[in-house]
Design a protein around this motif. Sequence first.
Motif, PDB file in Angstrom:
ATOM      1  N   MET A   1       0.818  -1.213   0.000  1.00 48.14           N
ATOM      2  CA  MET A   1       0.000   0.000   0.000  1.00 48.14           C
ATOM      3  C   MET A   1       0.857   1.271   0.000  1.00 48.14           C
ATOM      4  O   MET A   1       0.463   2.266  -0.588  1.00 48.14           O
ATOM      5  CB  MET A   1      -0.922   0.017   1.232  1.00 48.14           C
ATOM      6  CG  MET A   1      -1.830  -1.203   1.314  1.00 48.14           C
ATOM      7  SD  MET A   1      -2.891  -1.404  -0.114  1.00 48.14           S
ATOM      8  CE  MET A   1      -4.118  -0.188   0.230  1.00 48.14           C
ATOM      9  N   ASP A   2       1.996   1.224   0.666  1.00 48.66           N
ATOM     10  CA  ASP A   2       2.873   2.392   0.758  1.00 48.66           C
ATOM     11  C   ASP A   2       4.315   1.905   0.767  1.00 48.66           C
ATOM     12  O   ASP A   2       4.857   1.571   1.818  1.00 48.66           O
ATOM     13  CB  ASP A   2       2.566   3.203   2.023  1.00 48.66           C
ATOM     14  CG  ASP A   2       3.426   4.456   2.134  1.00 48.66           C
ATOM     15  OD1 ASP A   2       4.313   4.679   1.275  1.00 48.66           O
ATOM     16  OD2 ASP A   2       3.221   5.207   3.106  1.00 48.66           O
ATOM     17  N   PRO A   3       4.954   1.837  -0.406  1.00 49.19           N
ATOM     18  CA  PRO A   3       6.304   1.288  -0.493  1.00 49.19           C
ATOM     19  C   PRO A   3       7.365   2.073   0.275  1.00 49.19           C
ATOM     20  O   PRO A   3       8.484   1.608   0.439  1.00 49.19           O
ATOM     21  CB  PRO A   3       6.612   1.280  -1.987  1.00 49.19           C
ATOM     22  CG  PRO A   3       5.555   2.068  -2.650  1.00 49.19           C
ATOM     23  CD  PRO A   3       4.424   2.233  -1.701  1.00 49.19           C
ATOM     24  N   SER A   4       7.006   3.246   0.804  1.00 51.40           N
ATOM     25  CA  SER A   4       7.971   3.989   1.615  1.00 51.40           C
ATOM     26  C   SER A   4       8.022   3.447   3.043  1.00 51.40           C
ATOM     27  O   SER A   4       8.837   3.880   3.844  1.00 51.40           O
ATOM     28  CB  SER A   4       7.633   5.483   1.637  1.00 51.40           C
ATOM     29  OG  SER A   4       6.444   5.721   2.364  1.00 51.40           O
ATOM     30  N   LYS A   5       7.153   2.471   3.329  1.00 53.67           N
ATOM     31  CA  LYS A   5       7.103   1.843   4.652  1.00 53.67           C
ATOM     32  C   LYS A   5       7.276   0.332   4.501  1.00 53.67           C
ATOM     33  O   LYS A   5       6.970  -0.232   3.447  1.00 53.67           O
ATOM     34  CB  LYS A   5       5.760   2.132   5.329  1.00 53.67           C
ATOM     35  CG  LYS A   5       5.542   3.605   5.602  1.00 53.67           C
ATOM     36  CD  LYS A   5       4.204   3.830   6.252  1.00 53.67           C
ATOM     37  CE  LYS A   5       4.011   5.323   6.505  1.00 53.67           C
ATOM     38  NZ  LYS A   5       2.676   5.608   6.999  1.00 53.67           N
ATOM     39  N   PRO A   6       7.721  -0.328   5.566  1.00 54.75           N
ATOM     40  CA  PRO A   6       7.850  -1.784   5.481  1.00 54.75           C
ATOM     41  C   PRO A   6       6.486  -2.462   5.629  1.00 54.75           C
ATOM     42  O   PRO A   6       5.535  -1.863   6.126  1.00 54.75           O
ATOM     43  CB  PRO A   6       8.746  -2.124   6.672  1.00 54.75           C
ATOM     44  CG  PRO A   6       8.445  -1.057   7.667  1.00 54.75           C
ATOM     45  CD  PRO A   6       8.186   0.196   6.845  1.00 54.75           C
ATOM     46  N   VAL A   7       6.413  -3.707   5.215  1.00 60.26           N
ATOM     47  CA  VAL A   7       5.207  -4.499   5.414  1.00 60.26           C
ATOM     48  C   VAL A   7       5.028  -4.696   6.919  1.00 60.26           C
ATOM     49  O   VAL A   7       6.006  -4.749   7.663  1.00 60.26           O
ATOM     50  CB  VAL A   7       5.305  -5.856   4.662  1.00 60.26           C
ATOM     51  CG1 VAL A   7       6.339  -6.765   5.290  1.00 60.26           C
ATOM     52  CG2 VAL A   7       3.969  -6.550   4.603  1.00 60.26           C
ATOM     53  N   SER A   8       3.794  -4.797   7.359  1.00 57.56           N
ATOM     54  CA  SER A   8       3.557  -5.001   8.789  1.00 57.56           C
ATOM     55  C   SER A   8       3.514  -6.502   9.092  1.00 57.56           C
ATOM     56  O   SER A   8       3.171  -7.309   8.226  1.00 57.56           O
ATOM     57  CB  SER A   8       2.249  -4.347   9.228  1.00 57.56           C
ATOM     58  OG  SER A   8       1.143  -5.114   8.807  1.00 57.56           O
ATOM     59  N   HIS A   9       3.846  -6.842  10.330  1.00 55.32           N
ATOM     60  CA  HIS A   9       3.764  -8.256  10.698  1.00 55.32           C
ATOM     61  C   HIS A   9       2.311  -8.719  10.679  1.00 55.32           C
ATOM     62  O   HIS A   9       2.035  -9.886  10.456  1.00 55.32           O
ATOM     63  CB  HIS A   9       4.436  -8.523  12.045  1.00 55.32           C
ATOM     64  CG  HIS A   9       3.754  -7.899  13.214  1.00 55.32           C
ATOM     65  ND1 HIS A   9       3.862  -6.553  13.506  1.00 55.32           N
ATOM     66  CD2 HIS A   9       2.952  -8.421  14.157  1.00 55.32           C
ATOM     67  CE1 HIS A   9       3.156  -6.280  14.588  1.00 55.32           C
ATOM     68  NE2 HIS A   9       2.599  -7.400  14.998  1.00 55.32           N
ATOM     69  N   GLY A  10       1.360  -7.781  10.850  1.00 56.28           N
ATOM     70  CA  GLY A  10      -0.055  -8.131  10.756  1.00 56.28           C
ATOM     71  C   GLY A  10      -0.433  -8.587   9.354  1.00 56.28           C
ATOM     72  O   GLY A  10      -1.235  -9.508   9.190  1.00 56.28           O
ATOM     73  N   THR A  11       0.174  -7.979   8.349  1.00 60.13           N
ATOM     74  CA  THR A  11      -0.073  -8.384   6.959  1.00 60.13           C
ATOM     75  C   THR A  11       0.447  -9.801   6.733  1.00 60.13           C
ATOM     76  O   THR A  11      -0.217 -10.624   6.097  1.00 60.13           O
ATOM     77  CB  THR A  11       0.596  -7.398   5.988  1.00 60.13           C
ATOM     78  OG1 THR A  11       0.040  -6.100   6.198  1.00 60.13           O
ATOM     79  CG2 THR A  11       0.399  -7.820   4.541  1.00 60.13           C
ATOM     80  N   ILE A  12       1.615 -10.074   7.277  1.00 56.38           N
ATOM     81  CA  ILE A  12       2.188 -11.421   7.145  1.00 56.38           C
ATOM     82  C   ILE A  12       1.311 -12.429   7.873  1.00 56.38           C
ATOM     83  O   ILE A  12       1.035 -13.516   7.358  1.00 56.38           O
ATOM     84  CB  ILE A  12       3.640 -11.445   7.657  1.00 56.38           C
ATOM     85  CG1 ILE A  12       4.509 -10.542   6.767  1.00 56.38           C
ATOM     86  CG2 ILE A  12       4.184 -12.865   7.703  1.00 56.38           C
ATOM     87  CD1 ILE A  12       5.889 -10.267   7.294  1.00 56.38           C
ATOM     88  N   TYR A  13       0.843 -12.057   9.058  1.00 49.30           N
ATOM     89  CA  TYR A  13      -0.034 -12.946   9.817  1.00 49.30           C
ATOM     90  C   TYR A  13      -1.327 -13.215   9.043  1.00 49.30           C
ATOM     91  O   TYR A  13      -1.796 -14.350   8.981  1.00 49.30           O
ATOM     92  CB  TYR A  13      -0.337 -12.360  11.198  1.00 49.30           C
ATOM     93  CG  TYR A  13      -1.103 -13.311  12.072  1.00 49.30           C
ATOM     94  CD1 TYR A  13      -0.474 -14.406  12.646  1.00 49.30           C
ATOM     95  CD2 TYR A  13      -2.466 -13.145  12.297  1.00 49.30           C
ATOM     96  CE1 TYR A  13      -1.173 -15.298  13.432  1.00 49.30           C
ATOM     97  CE2 TYR A  13      -3.179 -14.028  13.078  1.00 49.30           C
ATOM     98  CZ  TYR A  13      -2.524 -15.103  13.652  1.00 49.30           C
ATOM     99  OH  TYR A  13      -3.217 -16.002  14.424  1.00 49.30           O
ATOM    100  N   SER A  14      -1.892 -12.179   8.427  1.00 45.48           N
ATOM    101  CA  SER A  14      -3.112 -12.349   7.628  1.00 45.48           C
ATOM    102  C   SER A  14      -2.877 -13.306   6.465  1.00 45.48           C
ATOM    103  O   SER A  14      -3.724 -14.145   6.146  1.00 45.48           O
ATOM    104  CB  SER A  14      -3.603 -11.005   7.098  1.00 45.48           C
ATOM    105  OG  SER A  14      -3.981 -10.171   8.143  1.00 45.48           O
TER     106      SER A  14
END
Length: 163
Positions: A64-77
Amino acid sequence: MLTGQRVQEIARLHIDQWDAAERIIDWSKTKNGRPHAIPVPARAAELIQSVNVNEYGWFFPSAMDPSKPVSHGTIYSFMWRQRERGIIPVVTNRDLRRTWKTLAGKAGVPKEIRDRIQNHALQDVSSKVYDRWTYMPEKRAGMDKWSEFVSSLLKSIKRQIAA
């Protein structure tokens, strides 16, 4: 899984934290608020080196915003969806660290070094106040044992598949 680190720490891996020559990941701040550095096994280093870092320096940028890292919540999902589809067994992010801790012990890595590799807060006065040693040589020796263990597991699996 190859490093035993928290999913969110790996998900937020930035190019500034990776020393390819020494095969070390170095975080200035972690969940417990303390700096932490670990040597990584050769296989993990190969995987890290194979990732194309984005223009902001993230190994795993947010979609969603490549200036930020992926969240661990996204990985968990993502893991949750794979479980629902029957692709992977029921597993949580924490299970990866627990499995690493158990298997690294089986590999012969002493508990004190496993704790230090996983950046567990040591509560004794000596560790909290006086001991400023980084334990990098001991962590490296522990990760070398872990790396040998993982390599032997993978060879065993390949032999079983070939048979």
